[in-house]
Write an enzyme that holds these catalytic residues in place. Structure first.
Site, PDB file in Angstrom:
ATOM      1  N   ASP A 254       8.295  -5.249   1.330  1.00  0.00           N
ATOM      2  CA  ASP A 254       8.618  -6.435   0.659  1.00  0.00           C
ATOM      3  C   ASP A 254       9.797  -5.991  -0.326  1.00  0.00           C
ATOM      4  OD1 ASP A 254       5.548  -7.512   1.191  1.00  0.00           O
ATOM      5  OD2 ASP A 254       7.369  -8.396   2.184  1.00  0.00           O
TER       6      ASP A 254
ATOM      7  N   HIS B 102       0.337  -0.512  -1.572  1.00  0.00           N
ATOM      8  CA  HIS B 102      -0.285  -1.101  -0.300  1.00  0.00           C
ATOM      9  C   HIS B 102      -1.532  -0.613  -0.012  1.00  0.00           C
ATOM     10  CE1 HIS B 102      -0.022  -1.857   4.062  1.00  0.00           C
ATOM     11  NE2 HIS B 102       0.767  -2.432   3.715  1.00  0.00           N
TER      12      HIS B 102
HETATM   13  C1  SDX Z   1       2.228  -6.688   2.506  1.00  0.00           C
HETATM   14  O1  SDX Z   1      -1.844  -4.975   4.667  1.00  0.00           O
HETATM   15  C2  SDX Z   1      -0.867  -5.060   4.986  1.00  0.00           C
HETATM   16  O2  SDX Z   1      -0.288  -4.333   5.994  1.00  0.00           O
HETATM   17  C3  SDX Z   1       0.340  -6.010   4.446  1.00  0.00           C
HETATM   18  C4  SDX Z   1       1.695  -5.938   4.800  1.00  0.00           C
HETATM   19  C5  SDX Z   1       1.928  -6.513   6.269  1.00  0.00           C
HETATM   20  O3  SDX Z   1       3.044  -5.897   6.779  1.00  0.00           O
HETATM   21  O4  SDX Z   1       1.194  -7.345   6.800  1.00  0.00           O
HETATM   22  O5  SDX Z   1       2.026  -4.666   4.830  1.00  0.00           O
HETATM   23  C6  SDX Z   1       2.580  -6.787   4.030  1.00  0.00           C
HETATM   24  O6  SDX Z   1       1.453  -7.342   1.980  1.00  0.00           O
HETATM   25  C7  SDX Z   1       2.493  -5.463   1.780  1.00  0.00           C
HETATM   26  C8  SDX Z   1       2.138  -5.646   0.260  1.00  0.00           C
HETATM   27  C9  SDX Z   1       2.939  -6.625  -0.676  1.00  0.00           C
HETATM   28  N1  SDX Z   1       2.212  -6.701  -1.855  1.00  0.00           N
HETATM   29  C10 SDX Z   1       2.760  -6.420  -3.045  1.00  0.00           C
HETATM   30  O7  SDX Z   1       3.893  -5.783  -3.004  1.00  0.00           O
HETATM   31  C11 SDX Z   1       2.017  -6.844  -4.055  1.00  0.00           C
HETATM   32  C12 SDX Z   1       2.053  -5.854  -5.368  1.00  0.00           C
HETATM   33  N2  SDX Z   1       0.968  -4.720  -4.820  1.00  0.00           N
HETATM   34  C13 SDX Z   1      -0.249  -5.034  -4.999  1.00  0.00           C
HETATM   35  O8  SDX Z   1      -0.895  -6.360  -5.356  1.00  0.00           O
HETATM   36  C14 SDX Z   1      -1.295  -4.033  -4.411  1.00  0.00           C
HETATM   37  O9  SDX Z   1      -0.692  -2.837  -4.163  1.00  0.00           O
HETATM   38  C15 SDX Z   1      -1.566  -4.467  -3.043  1.00  0.00           C
HETATM   39  C16 SDX Z   1      -2.186  -5.837  -2.765  1.00  0.00           C
HETATM   40  C17 SDX Z   1      -0.767  -4.547  -2.012  1.00  0.00           C
HETATM   41  C18 SDX Z   1      -2.867  -3.340  -2.518  1.00  0.00           C
HETATM   42  O10 SDX Z   1      -3.732  -3.404  -3.472  1.00  0.00           O
HETATM   43  P1  SDX Z   1      -4.929  -2.622  -2.992  1.00  0.00           P
HETATM   44  O11 SDX Z   1      -5.190  -1.876  -1.724  1.00  0.00           O
HETATM   45  O12 SDX Z   1      -6.316  -3.894  -3.252  1.00  0.00           O
HETATM   46  O13 SDX Z   1      -5.046  -1.844  -4.156  1.00  0.00           O
HETATM   47  P2  SDX Z   1      -5.712  -2.118  -5.654  1.00  0.00           P
HETATM   48  O14 SDX Z   1      -5.182  -3.335  -6.115  1.00  0.00           O
HETATM   49  O15 SDX Z   1      -6.962  -1.634  -5.888  1.00  0.00           O
HETATM   50  O16 SDX Z   1      -4.577  -0.959  -6.363  1.00  0.00           O
HETATM   51  C19 SDX Z   1      -5.281   0.419  -6.729  1.00  0.00           C
HETATM   52  C20 SDX Z   1      -4.838   0.651  -8.131  1.00  0.00           C
HETATM   53  C21 SDX Z   1      -5.205  -0.430  -9.062  1.00  0.00           C
HETATM   54  O17 SDX Z   1      -5.326   0.182 -10.166  1.00  0.00           O
HETATM   55  P3  SDX Z   1      -6.921   0.817 -10.719  1.00  0.00           P
HETATM   56  O18 SDX Z   1      -7.551  -0.406 -10.794  1.00  0.00           O
HETATM   57  O19 SDX Z   1      -7.536   1.870  -9.518  1.00  0.00           O
HETATM   58  O20 SDX Z   1      -6.558   1.628 -11.876  1.00  0.00           O
HETATM   59  O21 SDX Z   1      -3.042   0.553  -8.106  1.00  0.00           O
HETATM   60  C22 SDX Z   1      -2.873  -0.310  -9.035  1.00  0.00           C
HETATM   61  C23 SDX Z   1      -4.119  -1.305  -9.283  1.00  0.00           C
HETATM   62  O22 SDX Z   1      -3.990  -1.840 -10.601  1.00  0.00           O
HETATM   63  N3  SDX Z   1      -1.709  -1.094  -8.342  1.00  0.00           N
HETATM   64  C24 SDX Z   1      -0.626  -1.451  -8.929  1.00  0.00           C
HETATM   65  C25 SDX Z   1       0.278  -2.082  -7.958  1.00  0.00           C
HETATM   66  N4  SDX Z   1      -0.288  -1.982  -7.025  1.00  0.00           N
HETATM   67  C26 SDX Z   1      -1.866  -1.509  -7.026  1.00  0.00           C
HETATM   68  N5  SDX Z   1      -0.135  -1.227 -10.188  1.00  0.00           N
HETATM   69  C27 SDX Z   1       1.036  -1.831 -10.539  1.00  0.00           C
HETATM   70  N6  SDX Z   1       1.716  -2.207  -9.759  1.00  0.00           N
HETATM   71  C28 SDX Z   1       1.408  -2.379  -8.350  1.00  0.00           C
HETATM   72  N7  SDX Z   1       2.037  -2.944  -7.424  1.00  0.00           N
END
Ligand code: SDX
Length: 424
Positions: free
Chosen positions: A359, A302
């Site tokens: 989710d 998140h």
């Molecule tokens: C919702 O914003 C909100 O409030 C949204 C929400 C709402 O109520 O409106 O809460 C609803 O959208 C919840 C999130 C649902 N999405 C997912 O579950 C999809 C999987 N999660 C990700 O794609 C990710 O965690 C995000 C998009 C949710 C957040 O991404 P960020 O904040 O941009 O973080 P990031 O992508 O920069 O990740 C940080 C690190 C990265 O690694 P590095 O590049 O630093 O090495 O963490 C890793 C990412 O690769 N990472 C994951 C991961 N999520 C982040 N690695 C594996 N699996 C994951 N799920």
């Protein structure tokens, strides 16, 4: 709200404090004074507005709606009461809640011609595509509530959207399965009405299961609002141009559909189905950690929560309640629990503070209730509509608000002149 400032270059910029949470640097005059922009793709360190609706402490895993913790609202409140709270700022009295619920129930029906809209879609269209189209089309029917300068019209449009989303969502489901639309029955609760419109058929009476009704209502509460997430920011940006509320909410639905946002509930259940049994979890954990593999654990991570999403806690508890009420079980729930356990003990997830989000478990419940995965994000949009309209109203009423128009860091070619094709 300010008593300190911060120096950038030769100029001082006010530091503003909210009631709780990080202070902000007021950089509204930065470009005029310094000739520079800030640079923050994804707005990881940028406050886009002032709001009094929802507060999230990502490190502590805290979510407050108008100051009330989500766990207490999920336990003791109802979606209609939380909707009133978000729109009006205070918990309603008994009479206020009855009046609000009655007002909403007066708007549950759709203009009959809107039913024709569905017939233009393929039966196998993704219901989120239908939602984008039908909600956007509402502005073609409700001209008497599109003058955003009139608070009365704004509130009527808000009530219409909250009331009609369950009807529109249920119709999208019915159309996809080839069953007739079921009209609202206003002596039912908001959640009960939705369940009956979705799963009822004209051929027989539909009995609302109280435990499922309670779980549905709680799932709506958990999805009601969430500060300035991507879809809410989309609604605010669309609304900042003066676009009508129906068009703004349609824009929010479109943004929510993305798998990184609201589409994650559908993606998370599809991922659990692909994993299948717990013995295959290590393979997917390894893929999630592999920089060269685009796979991510859906329902994990998140932008704000670097702790357990408090909504996921309630959602997991609700899974057990729904399973008990329906006397069902689902091996995918065991797989989900095991996946969480393994991920939360893995250094990669610990170091990056990746926890289950709202989710991760929702799909298991929705599947048990009988929804196809393609309806999961539709339910998210249904519930989030109250948050979107509350945020939209707050923005329109904010004297500071102006059309949103970010700048950029330009890295394209400097000026050059046209070359006739014969000379290229
Ligand atoms: C919702 O914003 C909100 O409030 C949204 C929400 C709402 O109520 O409106 O809460 C609803 O959208 C919840 C999130 C649902 N999405 C997912 O579950 C999809 C999987 N999660 C990700 O794609 C990710 O965690 C995000 C998009 C949710 C957040 O991404 P960020 O904040 O941009 O973080 P990031 O992508 O920069 O990740 C940080 C690190 C990265 O690694 P590095 O590049 O630093 O090495 O963490 C890793 C990412 O690769 N990472 C994951 C991961 N999520 C982040 N690695 C594996 N699996 C994951 N799920």
């Amino acid at each position: 709200m300010t008593d300190t400032s911060i120096k950038i270059g030769d100029s001082d910029y006010p530091v503003l404090s909210g009631t709780v949470g990080p202070d902000v640097i007021d950089i509204r005059k930065l470009y005029a004074k310094s000739g520079m922009f800030t640079y923050d793709p994804g707005f990881t360190s940028t406050a886009s507005c002032e709001s009094a609706l929802t507060y999230i402490d990502g490190d502590q895993g805290v979510l407050l709606h108008r100051g009330y913790p989500i766990g207490e609202l999920a336990e003791h409140s109802s979606f209609m009461e939380v909707s009133y709270l978000l729109l009006n700022g205070e918990l309603p009295s008994g009479d206020e809640l009855d009046k609000f619920s009655y007002t909403i129930s007066r708007h549950t029906m759709l203009h009959e011609q809107l039913a024709q809209f569905y017939r233009g879609f393929r039966r196998d269209a993704h219901p989120m595509a239908v939602m984008c189209g039908v909600v956007g089309a509402l502005s073609a029917f409700y001209h008497d509530s599109t003058d955003i300068s009139d608070p009365q019209q704004r509130m009527i449009a808000s009530h219409r959207l909250i009331a009609k989303m369950p009807t529109i969502a249920a119709m999208a489901y019915k159309y996809s399965v080839g069953q007739p639309f079921v009209y609202p029955k206003n002596d039912l609760s908001y959640a009960g009405n939705f369940l009956r419109m979705t799963f009822g058929v004209p051929a027989e009476e539909y009995e609302v299961n109280p435990a499922v009704e309670r779980a549905m209502d709680r799932i709506f509460i958990l999805h009601a609002d969430h500060e300035q997430n991507a879809s809410t920011s989309t609604v605010r940006l669309a609304g900042s141009s003066g676009a009508n509320p129906f068009a703004c909410i349609a824009a929010g639905i479109a943004c929510l559909w993305g798998p990184a946002h609201g589409g994650a509930n559908e993606a998370a259940l599809n991922m659990l189905r692909e994993i299948g049994t717990p013995d295959r979890i290590p393979e997917y954990i390894a893929r999630a950690k592999d920089k060269n593999d685009p796979f991510r654990l859906m329902g994990f991570g998140h932008r704000v929560y670097k702790n357990y999403d408090p909504r996921a806690t309630v959602m997991q508890k609700t899974v057990r309640e729904v399973f008990d009420a329906l006397n069902v079980s689902d091996p995918l729930f065991e797989t989900a629990l095991r996946l969480e356990e393994i991920a939360l003990s893995d250094d990669y997830f610990i170091e990056k503070k990746l926890f289950p989000n709202v989710d991760f478990y929702s799909g298991v419940i929705l599947s048990a209730i009988g929804f196809p995965t393609t309806m999961f994000t539709v339910l998210f949009a249904l519930a989030r509509t109250v948050g979107w309209v509350a945020q939209w109203n707050e923005m329109i009423s904010d004297p500071e608000q102006k059309i949103g128009r970010p700048r950029q860091l330009y890295t394209g070619p400097t000026e050059r002149h046209y070359v006739p094709i014969a000379e290229r």
